[in-house]
Design a protein around this motif. Structure first.
Motif, short mmCIF file in Angstrom:
data_model
loop_
_atom_site.label_atom_id
_atom_site.label_comp_id
_atom_site.label_asym_id
_atom_site.label_seq_id
_atom_site.Cartn_x
_atom_site.Cartn_y
_atom_site.Cartn_z
N GLY A 15 -2.20 9.18 -6.71
CA GLY A 15 -0.97 8.87 -6.22
C GLY A 15 -0.47 7.79 -7.01
O GLY A 15 0.77 7.72 -7.23
N THR A 16 -1.25 6.79 -7.67
CA THR A 16 -0.68 5.79 -8.30
C THR A 16 -0.75 5.78 -9.93
O THR A 16 0.22 5.35 -10.58
CB THR A 16 -1.48 4.49 -7.80
N PHE A 17 -2.09 6.02 -10.11
CA PHE A 17 -2.23 6.06 -11.92
C PHE A 17 -1.33 6.72 -12.66
O PHE A 17 -0.73 6.17 -13.58
CB PHE A 17 -3.83 6.65 -11.97
N PRO A 18 -0.89 8.03 -12.52
CA PRO A 18 -0.23 8.82 -13.29
C PRO A 18 1.26 8.11 -13.47
O PRO A 18 2.04 7.84 -14.46
CB PRO A 18 -0.14 10.30 -12.96
N GLY A 19 1.88 7.98 -12.08
CA GLY A 19 2.96 7.60 -12.17
C GLY A 19 3.21 6.14 -12.66
O GLY A 19 4.29 5.73 -13.38
N PHE A 20 2.23 5.26 -12.39
CA PHE A 20 2.10 3.86 -12.73
C PHE A 20 2.44 3.77 -14.50
O PHE A 20 3.00 2.97 -15.09
CB PHE A 20 1.29 3.04 -12.27
N ALA A 21 1.44 4.51 -14.90
CA ALA A 21 1.41 4.70 -16.32
C ALA A 21 2.60 5.03 -16.97
O ALA A 21 3.07 4.46 -17.91
CB ALA A 21 0.03 5.54 -16.96
N ALA B 113 8.75 0.88 -13.04
CA ALA B 113 7.51 0.37 -12.96
C ALA B 113 7.19 -0.11 -11.81
O ALA B 113 6.10 0.39 -11.07
CB ALA B 113 7.23 -0.50 -14.15
N LEU B 114 8.02 -0.81 -10.97
CA LEU B 114 7.84 -1.53 -9.53
C LEU B 114 7.77 -0.60 -8.51
O LEU B 114 6.96 -0.38 -7.68
CB LEU B 114 8.83 -2.46 -9.36
N GLY B 115 8.63 0.64 -8.74
CA GLY B 115 8.71 1.56 -7.73
C GLY B 115 7.44 2.52 -7.80
O GLY B 115 6.84 2.97 -6.90
N ALA B 116 6.96 2.93 -9.09
CA ALA B 116 5.78 3.86 -9.22
C ALA B 116 4.64 3.14 -8.68
O ALA B 116 3.61 3.65 -7.91
CB ALA B 116 5.67 4.02 -10.67
N LEU B 117 4.53 1.75 -8.58
CA LEU B 117 3.35 0.81 -8.05
C LEU B 117 3.37 0.73 -6.55
O LEU B 117 2.56 1.28 -6.00
CB LEU B 117 3.27 -0.36 -8.86
N VAL B 118 4.65 0.71 -6.15
CA VAL B 118 4.73 0.61 -4.56
C VAL B 118 4.54 1.89 -4.00
O VAL B 118 3.71 1.97 -3.20
CB VAL B 118 6.09 -0.05 -4.24
N PHE B 119 5.34 2.85 -4.54
CA PHE B 119 5.21 4.07 -3.72
C PHE B 119 4.01 4.83 -4.08
O PHE B 119 3.34 5.61 -3.37
CB PHE B 119 6.33 4.93 -4.19
N TYR C 145 18.17 1.33 -7.16
CA TYR C 145 17.80 2.70 -7.41
C TYR C 145 16.82 3.13 -8.34
O TYR C 145 15.93 3.80 -8.13
CB TYR C 145 19.38 3.50 -8.10
N GLY C 146 16.51 2.24 -9.37
CA GLY C 146 15.53 2.24 -10.25
C GLY C 146 14.01 2.22 -9.60
O GLY C 146 13.10 2.95 -9.78
N ILE C 147 14.05 1.35 -8.50
CA ILE C 147 12.74 1.09 -7.73
C ILE C 147 12.16 2.48 -7.25
O ILE C 147 11.25 2.99 -7.13
CB ILE C 147 12.89 -0.02 -6.88
N ALA C 148 13.62 2.99 -6.42
CA ALA C 148 13.35 4.52 -5.70
C ALA C 148 12.89 5.48 -6.71
O ALA C 148 12.00 6.36 -6.34
CB ALA C 148 14.40 4.67 -4.92
N MET C 149 13.53 5.41 -7.80
CA MET C 149 13.49 6.50 -8.74
C MET C 149 12.01 6.78 -9.42
O MET C 149 11.50 7.42 -9.63
CB MET C 149 14.57 6.43 -9.91
N GLY C 150 11.50 5.47 -9.57
CA GLY C 150 10.31 5.25 -10.19
C GLY C 150 9.07 5.90 -9.29
O GLY C 150 7.98 6.11 -9.69
N GLY C 151 9.36 5.81 -7.87
CA GLY C 151 8.12 6.56 -7.15
C GLY C 151 8.22 7.94 -7.00
O GLY C 151 7.32 8.62 -6.89
N GLU C 152 9.28 8.71 -7.28
CA GLU C 152 9.25 10.00 -7.02
C GLU C 152 8.26 10.77 -8.04
O GLU C 152 7.68 11.70 -7.71
CB GLU C 152 10.83 10.54 -7.32
N TRP C 153 8.52 10.54 -9.25
CA TRP C 153 7.52 11.50 -10.22
C TRP C 153 6.21 11.42 -9.84
O TRP C 153 5.19 12.48 -9.79
CB TRP C 153 7.92 10.99 -11.69
#
Length: 416
Positions: free
Chosen positions: A340-346, A65-71, A114-122
């Motif tokens: 870029g943020t909304f779908p991945g963060f949700a 979740a943190l990765g999705a928000l940051v990335f 790793y989870g932070i980085a993984m969270g940003g990709e999708w």
């Protein structure tokens, strides 16, 4: 227009974007699923038990979740392409470093990073693809993109099947550094999202401002993705452990079954992604989720490896069939300014809320005298019904045109 015809009409640049984003999610999932095959072996080396090591799965999912928000914020500010490249490099690095862990604590720290980085990709990859391809291609492309997840699981299954007896669990994580090479392909062949470039020229509002205007949509999306993540992780993460510990199958048998059910997952994502372009996103999700319920008994209680493989194939066909619609569904619902943020963060907040699944299922199995089958069945059946309900009574904006007033209309009313 058929799904194949819509793919044939993609330009070379659009195809390159689809390929890059698919590979990004495939290799990210490959790095994640390496862990589920080696929980038992890591526990043995670190002189602990499977529930203790399974905390690594919890940390990976929670930090996404943190990765999705940051990335995601970076993707909305600096662009999808450059952010995707940085993300791929980071998750490859942390995967490689995991193989050097000298104890459980060090191992858990690397899995959290790793989870932070993984969270940003999708989220970044999905927004790049959906903003690049034509509306009529979104359904099948969504299925292709989400098929990257079981594709990664399939690759991890094959690597485990072929290489684990030779390279051990540490070698599995060293192999996980290979995705870094994808950055070279992205740099050479992928262009920036045209919708992002248009939005940059027009200016954008802060993420929190847009989020406040879409609170009901966002809360629903997080709840839906929580159920979806229980649906996928509840049918995948502990399943190899169930086969190893309760059924006492060898690593070769476990790897072979995993290969079979990941082929089913890929087929399901492609089928239902394409189907959603014809019947709608909501209907396709509901159909896939409901059919998974009766399949669950065969998946958990079949008497031999062949029948278990058949049950697992069918289960993942429908689980990942429903998931094949998620990339297009969330991106169509997202406001342009924050796609870029909304779908991945949700998605990753849902992952955070569902991140205790592996530990929960392992704990339930331990309480029920090692009955992983019952723990798997209960979670799968319950969350399948919840997914169907949330999707069926939720929002839909199929084929919305990005970068227009239609894409920015208020989301307070549901579209049936």
């Amino acid at each position: 227009m058929s799904a194949l015809e819509s793919l044939r009409r993609l330009t070379p640049q659009q195809r390159n974007t689809v390929i890059a984003s698919y590979l990004g999610w495939t290799l990210d999932a490959f790095d994640f699923f390496i862990l589920v095959f080696v929980l038992k072996y890591i526990a043995e080396e670190f002189h602990t038990d499977v529930p203790a090591v399974s905390v690594a799965i919890f940390l990976t999912l929670a930090m996404r979740a943190l990765g999705a928000l940051v990335f995601g914020l970076a993707a909305d500010r600096y662009g999808r392409r450059i952010t995707l490249m940085a993300d791929v490099l980071l998750y490859s690095l942390f995967e490689f470093l995991t193989g050097f862990s000298t104890g459980l604590t060090m191992f858990l720290v690397f899995r959290a990073l790793y989870g932070i980085a993984m969270g940003g990709e999708w989220g970044v990859g999905a927004s790049l693809v959906m903003e690049t391809v034509p509306e009529q291609s979104r359904g099948i492309v969504s299925g292709i993109l989400q098929a990257g997840y079981p594709s990664g699981y399939l690759i991890a299954s094959i690597v485990f099947f072929l290489l684990f007896p030779v390279i051990g669990w540490r070698g599995m994580f060293f192999v996980g550094a290979v995705p870094a090479l994808l950055v070279l392909y992205i740099r050479r062949n992928v262009a920036e999202s045209p919708t992002f470039l248009k939005r940059q020229a027009e200016g954008r509002r802060p993420f929190l401002t847009v989020l406040r205007e879409n609170i009901p949509l966002f809360i629903w999306a997080v709840l839906l993705m929580t159920a979806f993540n229980f649906f996928s992780h509840g049918t995948q993460d502990i399943y190899p452990t169930f086969l190893e510990t309760q059924r006492n199958y060898s690593s070769y048998t476990v790897g072979a079954i995993a290969i079979v059910y990941n082929i089913g997952a890929i087929c399901g994502g492609l089928f239902f992604g394409a189907l959603s372009q014809r019947i709608g996103r909501k209907k396709a999700i509901v159909i896939a989720a409901l059919i998974a319920v009766p399949v669950a008994t065969l998946w958990a209680y079949a008497p031999g490896p062949v029948l278990l493989a058949i049950g697992a194939f069918l289960m993942q066909f429908f689980v990942q069939g429903a998931w094949g619609i998620v990339p297009v569904h969330l991106n169509e619902l997202s406001p342009d300014e924050v796609r870029g943020t909304f779908p991945g963060f949700a998605y990753q907040l849902g992952n955070l809320l569902a991140s205790g699944n592996a530990t929960l299922q392992a704990g339930l199995a331990a309480r029920w005298d090692g009955d992983y089958a019952y723990a798997l069945l209960i979670v799968a059946a319950v969350v399948a019904l919840i997914v169907a309900a949330l999707a069926g009574f939720g929002y839909e904006k199929k084929d919305v045109r990005f970068g227009t007033e239609e894409a920015e209309e208020p989301h307070g009313a549901m579209r049936i």
